[in-house]
Design a protein around this motif. Structure first.
Motif, PDB file in Angstrom:
ATOM      1  N   GLY A 396       0.234  -3.668  -2.401  1.00 14.85           N
ATOM      2  CA  GLY A 396      -0.241  -2.881  -3.523  1.00 14.85           C
ATOM      3  C   GLY A 396      -0.850  -1.542  -3.139  1.00 14.85           C
ATOM      4  O   GLY A 396      -0.965  -1.202  -1.962  1.00 14.85           O
ATOM      5  N   PRO A 397      -1.252  -0.763  -4.140  1.00 13.57           N
ATOM      6  CA  PRO A 397      -1.673   0.622  -3.911  1.00 13.57           C
ATOM      7  C   PRO A 397      -2.960   0.767  -3.105  1.00 13.57           C
ATOM      8  O   PRO A 397      -3.071   1.679  -2.300  1.00 13.57           O
ATOM      9  N   GLU A 398      -3.937  -0.112  -3.318  1.00 14.23           N
ATOM     10  CA  GLU A 398      -5.181  -0.003  -2.549  1.00 14.23           C
ATOM     11  C   GLU A 398      -4.907  -0.229  -1.071  1.00 14.23           C
ATOM     12  O   GLU A 398      -5.393   0.512  -0.196  1.00 14.23           O
ATOM     13  N   ALA A 399      -4.106  -1.265  -0.775  1.00 12.71           N
ATOM     14  CA  ALA A 399      -3.744  -1.536   0.613  1.00 12.71           C
ATOM     15  C   ALA A 399      -2.930  -0.385   1.188  1.00 12.71           C
ATOM     16  O   ALA A 399      -3.102   0.004   2.342  1.00 12.71           O
ATOM     17  N   GLY A 400      -2.022   0.182   0.380  1.00 12.04           N
ATOM     18  CA  GLY A 400      -1.209   1.291   0.845  1.00 12.04           C
ATOM     19  C   GLY A 400      -2.033   2.529   1.143  1.00 12.04           C
ATOM     20  O   GLY A 400      -1.759   3.259   2.112  1.00 12.04           O
ATOM     21  N   GLU A 401      -3.055   2.785   0.338  1.00  8.23           N
ATOM     22  CA  GLU A 401      -3.915   3.942   0.570  1.00  8.23           C
ATOM     23  C   GLU A 401      -4.647   3.806   1.898  1.00  8.23           C
ATOM     24  O   GLU A 401      -4.741   4.755   2.686  1.00  8.23           O
ATOM     25  N   LEU A 402      -5.177   2.608   2.173  1.00  6.33           N
ATOM     26  CA  LEU A 402      -5.868   2.387   3.439  1.00  6.33           C
ATOM     27  C   LEU A 402      -4.895   2.478   4.606  1.00  6.33           C
ATOM     28  O   LEU A 402      -5.181   3.129   5.622  1.00  6.33           O
ATOM     29  N   ALA A 403      -3.730   1.850   4.476  1.00  2.00           N
ATOM     30  CA  ALA A 403      -2.756   1.842   5.567  1.00  2.00           C
ATOM     31  C   ALA A 403      -2.293   3.244   5.919  1.00  2.00           C
ATOM     32  O   ALA A 403      -2.042   3.546   7.088  1.00  2.00           O
ATOM     33  N   GLY A 404      -2.180   4.114   4.922  1.00  3.17           N
ATOM     34  CA  GLY A 404      -1.707   5.460   5.176  1.00  3.17           C
ATOM     35  C   GLY A 404      -2.706   6.344   5.879  1.00  3.17           C
ATOM     36  O   GLY A 404      -2.341   7.386   6.420  1.00  3.17           O
ATOM     37  N   ARG A 405      -3.985   5.943   5.911  1.00  2.12           N
ATOM     38  CA  ARG A 405      -5.018   6.790   6.514  1.00  2.12           C
ATOM     39  C   ARG A 405      -5.710   6.167   7.715  1.00  2.12           C
ATOM     40  O   ARG A 405      -6.287   6.880   8.533  1.00  2.12           O
ATOM     41  N   LEU A 406      -5.694   4.848   7.826  1.00  2.00           N
ATOM     42  CA  LEU A 406      -6.524   4.198   8.834  1.00  2.00           C
ATOM     43  C   LEU A 406      -6.049   4.501  10.253  1.00  2.00           C
ATOM     44  O   LEU A 406      -4.935   4.171  10.635  1.00  2.00           O
TER      45      LEU A 406
END
Length: 418
Positions: A396-406
């Protein structure tokens, strides 16, 4: 599941939540990414975007009696002292494990250990002799209070700091996730970008055709004919799936029905993985190669998207897996062969940490702070080295947002049977 990592950020990002909750997926869930006018989106690996994976722990026969946990000090929140002598270091192919007291593990008393237990139970489904003696006890403790689980870990396991052979104790943490995308069973309208099953001659030609050759050479096109599983409406989405190694698609069937299916990893063309974020940096086109930075560049340069995609010759082939009923599907299978657990599974270099090993992870950075029990259940082509991990953030989007920046510093401790 094979994945790569794409977060290459050179600017400070806003703080993200450290509590990763898998997205509840349903047929009515809106598309994860909002589409720009030229209809390009992207998927993010391992990651943390740029996604594949490992194997194992055992089923066990007899159950040794559990040691009675000590209650000394626990009522005041202070763990009991361990007076046992520390064992000697353990050497792995790419790492050295140095025994430490449990007090060295940051945040041990605060972690909700019960959230990691389902991942541990899944690893115990695999046959790994070193854990045969303890897996029955892990099962018995599945519904125990976190305090009892903590006491058992201190008694039955030894904590070892993971370091390189050069005594380097700090490494890198990235993250990956599973995207949710719309797809069509047949090519129609904007849905013209195929996801392929493995071609029949994949094992005969190594490496197989590059991404560019697959789209331009008649021989490659002929080998892929009839291998189309579904069609996406965005080539960048397809690239994201190739990076992450798997994804969930909401498929429109020919009869008008919609259903959720998983596009699971089934192999690659054996071409080297090239980060599109690195390509943008090397070309001097961006200063921020995090996923938000990449998306912003794509929005400004739709005519160069094909050039960007062809810079990564690696392509992943997929197989379709049915999802069980329910709003939250289980995670994709990692290299260990068990479904991944959001926030509690990591990908590692198996020459540093064996699959199925419980690991204490500590990482502090601009995105999030993590101190928690995780299980080594996956791997990825970019996950190499002693202190290196890719954190499975979920769907989902929350996980995707973290994955794209971490992308931040990391320390690891393996928890190994005494």
């Amino acid at each position: 599941m094979v994945h790569q990592t794409i977060a290459i950020s050179t600017t400070k990002a806003s703080k993200a939540s450290s509590k990763i909750r898998p997205m509840s997926l349903s047929l009515s869930t809106p598309s994860v990414f909002k589409r720009s006018a030229f209809a390009t989106r992207w998927w993010g690996v391992s990651a943390a975007l740029l996604l594949a994976i490992l194997g194992s722990l055992p089923g066990c026969s007899s159950t040794p009696p559990l040691d009675e946990p000590s209650s000394a000090g626990t009522s005041a929140g202070t763990p009991p002292a361990d007076t046992r002598a520390l064992p000697p270091p353990i050497t792995q192919s790419k790492s050295r494990w140095v025994a430490v007291p449990w007090s060295d593990l940051p945040g041990l008393e605060q972690d909700a250990l019960h959230e990691a237990w389902p991942a541990w139970l899944r690893s115990c489904e695999r046959n790994q002799p070193v854990w045969a003696r303890l897996c029955p006890e892990v099962r018995e403790l599945a519904k125990a209070a976190p305090e009892a689980q903590r006491d058992w870990m201190r008694q039955r396991l030894q904590a070892y700091r993971v370091e390189s052979h050069e005594a380097q104790t700090s490494g890198l943490l990235t993250a990956y996730y599973e995207p949710l995308l719309d797809a069509s069973r047949l090519p129609k309208g904007d849905f013209r970008v195929p996801l392929y099953a493995a071609p029949s001659d994949l094992g005969k030609r190594k490496p197989w055709y590059t991404r560019q050759e697959m789209e331009t050479l008649s021989a490659a096109k002929a080998a892929l004919r009839g291998k189309e599983l579904v069609y996406l409406n965005d080539p960048v989405d397809a690239m994201v799936l190739h990076i992450q190694g798997s994804g969930i698609v909401r498929v429109s069937e020919p009869d008008g029905r919609q259903r959720l299916v998983r596009m699971a990893y089934a192999g690659t063309n054996d071409q080297p993985y090239k980060s599109i974020g690195r390509w943008l940096l090397d070309q001097g086109l961006v200063r921020d190669a995090s996923w938000p930075g990449i998306k912003a560049w794509i929005a400004r340069n739709p005519a160069r998207v094909q050039e960007l995609l062809w810079s990564n010759p690696r392509v992943v082939f997929f197989k379709e897996e049915a999802l069980p009923p329910g709003s939250t599907p289980p995670g994709p299978k990692g290299a260990q062969g068990v479904p991944l657990t959001a926030g509690r599974s990591i990908a590692v270099d198996r020459e540093s940490i064996p699959y199925g090993t419980p690991v204490w992870l500590s990482s502090r950075g601009p995105q999030t702070s993590l101190n928690r029990l995780v299980l080594a259940q996956d791997t990825g082509t970019a996950i190499v080295g002693a202190v290196r991990a890719d954190y499975y953030a979920g769907s989902g989007p929350e996980a995707g947002e973290l994955a794209g920046r971490l992308k931040q510093p990391l320390q690891l401790w393996v928890l190994w049977p005494r």
